[in-house]
Scaffold this motif. Structure first.
Motif, PDB file in Angstrom:
ATOM      1  N   ALA A  96       0.864  -1.185   0.000  1.00 61.40           N
ATOM      2  CA  ALA A  96       0.000   0.000   0.000  1.00 61.40           C
ATOM      3  C   ALA A  96       0.895   1.228   0.000  1.00 61.40           C
ATOM      4  CB  ALA A  96      -0.906   0.002   1.230  1.00 61.40           C
ATOM      5  N   TYR A  98       1.163   5.428   0.220  1.00 58.99           N
ATOM      6  CA  TYR A  98       0.580   6.744   0.487  1.00 58.99           C
ATOM      7  C   TYR A  98       1.612   7.785   0.088  1.00 58.99           C
ATOM      8  CZ  TYR A  98      -0.367  10.950   3.243  1.00 58.99           C
ATOM      9  OH  TYR A  98      -0.567  12.245   3.639  1.00 58.99           O
ATOM     10  N   TYR A 105      -3.240   7.371  -3.194  1.00 58.95           N
ATOM     11  CA  TYR A 105      -3.248   6.071  -2.533  1.00 58.95           C
ATOM     12  C   TYR A 105      -3.208   4.984  -3.603  1.00 58.95           C
ATOM     13  CZ  TYR A 105      -4.954   9.247   1.015  1.00 58.95           C
ATOM     14  OH  TYR A 105      -5.083  10.312   1.854  1.00 58.95           O
ATOM     15  N   LEU A 107      -2.428   0.600  -4.438  1.00 55.42           N
ATOM     16  CA  LEU A 107      -2.411  -0.739  -3.872  1.00 55.42           C
ATOM     17  C   LEU A 107      -1.877  -1.717  -4.918  1.00 55.42           C
ATOM     18  CD1 LEU A 107      -3.262  -2.386  -1.333  1.00 55.42           C
ATOM     19  CD2 LEU A 107      -5.451  -2.790  -2.474  1.00 55.42           C
ATOM     20  N   GLN A 222      -8.300  -7.027  -3.851  1.00 49.90           N
ATOM     21  CA  GLN A 222      -8.205  -5.589  -4.100  1.00 49.90           C
ATOM     22  C   GLN A 222      -9.576  -4.922  -3.981  1.00 49.90           C
ATOM     23  OE1 GLN A 222      -6.231  -5.093  -7.895  1.00 49.90           O
ATOM     24  NE2 GLN A 222      -4.206  -5.328  -6.985  1.00 49.90           N
ATOM     25  N   LYS A 226     -10.511  -2.003  -1.171  1.00 54.42           N
ATOM     26  CA  LYS A 226     -11.067  -0.707  -1.552  1.00 54.42           C
ATOM     27  C   LYS A 226     -12.416  -0.469  -0.884  1.00 54.42           C
ATOM     28  CE  LYS A 226     -10.431   0.644  -5.896  1.00 54.42           C
ATOM     29  NZ  LYS A 226     -10.319   0.661  -7.375  1.00 54.42           N
ATOM     30  N   ILE A 276      -8.418   4.815  -4.888  1.00 55.09           N
ATOM     31  CA  ILE A 276      -7.271   3.942  -4.680  1.00 55.09           C
ATOM     32  C   ILE A 276      -6.956   3.253  -6.005  1.00 55.09           C
ATOM     33  CG2 ILE A 276      -6.345   1.968  -3.422  1.00 55.09           C
ATOM     34  CD1 ILE A 276      -8.264   2.626  -1.146  1.00 55.09           C
ATOM     35  N   THR A 278      -5.040   0.596  -8.354  1.00 57.18           N
ATOM     36  CA  THR A 278      -4.538  -0.754  -8.106  1.00 57.18           C
ATOM     37  C   THR A 278      -3.637  -1.250  -9.236  1.00 57.18           C
ATOM     38  OG1 THR A 278      -6.538  -1.721  -9.079  1.00 57.18           O
ATOM     39  CG2 THR A 278      -6.522  -1.374  -6.686  1.00 57.18           C
TER      40      THR A 278
END
Length: 316
Positions: A96, A98, A105, A107, A222, A226, A276, A278
């Protein structure tokens, strides 16, 4: 006389301004002290609440993590299938990210059957790295194969995951279950939109006995991550967050400071845009499947191509 009177008035005004400034500063300091004190009280209350319900013991690991070269803070997320075993493999491997300047964000999922070079152990599935040397060896393996640094780790085993979800989401996590899932699951699932408690959500993210196997499982993991993040943000307020961190702490083995967790979490909660992004390793078209004696089915990666693609994703 007029000059002296004006000077006197100026002095009085200056004194009033200084007095007002002091009072304002003291008031701000008092408000900060009350805010931090309340946050700490909430955090400790959350920890005490969780510890009354769990007997999970957390091992302390050595972890030589570094900040990512792209400016983001990367956290290695490990889902462990320990079930009381001493050398458990990592059932789930994610990173993850940040980014404090971009407020973004991301992932990344690394499929556990990825066939990689494990430092000092030769080639094996990447999930073997955790069993052989804990999060530190897994960190080194990711760095060696994909040229990405991770600063922190967070480990949650099956039991901890169930408790964590039940504590954070007493009414469950709303998930659209695509199909019936029952093979090799302790808690089977029926299709449809529903609220899943910890045990059912664990079944959802672990199920892999369908046509696409682990590939579909990674998609579900995932999707679940989320949904957990978005639904958490939808009903939690900033004032409640420290207590939730305290509640979650006993179930998550991490080297992150509580202050860092709260800082990142509050930034996420306070933003309108919580998208987010991915990514998955291996990338489509950059791997082949094979079977290796003594290891089983593996994903043979084009290591350089996957590392470059991941670097591009993180640099955006």
């Amino acid at each position: 006389m007029r000059y002296e009177k004006k000077q006197h008035e100026k002095k009085v005004k200056r004194k009033r301004k200084k007095s007002l400034l002091k009072k304002t500063v003291l008031l701000l300091l008092l408000l900060m002290a009350v805010t931090f004190g309340y946050a700490y009280f909430q955090y400790k209350q959350g920890i005490n609440h969780a510890r009354e319900k769990t007997t999970i013991e957390q091992e302390v690991f050595t972890f030589n993590g570094e900040k990512d070269k792209y400016g983001g803070t990367n956290i290695l997320l490990i889902g462990s299938d320990s079930r009381g075993e001493e050398s458990a493999r990592s059932d789930t491997i994610m990173i993850a990210q940040y980014h404090p300047k971009k407020h973004s964000y991301k992932l990344i999922s690394i499929m556990r059957d990825s066939y990689v070079e494990i430092p000092n152990y030769g080639k094996n599935k990447i999930n073997a790295a955790f069993a052989l040397g804990g999060p530190e060896l897994l960190r080194q393996t990711i760095k060696k194969n994909f040229n990405v640094d991770v600063k922190y780790y967070a480990i949650v085993d099956f039991d901890g995951f169930i408790h964590l979800i039940d504590e954070a989401f007493p009414n469950g996590v709303e998930i659209e279950v695509e199909k019936e899932m029952s093979a090799f699951l302790d808690v089977p699932l029926k299709p449809g939109l529903q609220r899943l408690d910890g045990a059912h959500l664990l079944s959802y993210v672990r199920f892999r006995y369908d046509a696409m196997g682990d590939f579909d499982r990674v998609k579900r993991q995932q999707k679940a991550m989320k949904e957990v993040a978005n639904q958490f943000a939808s009903f939690q307020t900033l004032s409640k967050f420290p207590k939730l961190v305290g509640v979650m702490k006993p179930y998550v083995n991490t080297n992150m400071d509580t202050s860092d967790i709260i800082y990142i979490g509050k930034d996420y909660l306070s933003k309108d845009n919580r998208n987010i992004n991915t990514f998955r390793i291996p990338v489509d078209g950059m791997f082949e499947t094979d079977r290796i004696s003594g290891i089983g089915e593996v994903l043979i990666l084009d290591r350089e191509a996957n590392a470059d693609a991941l670097g591009e994703f993180l640099a955006k």
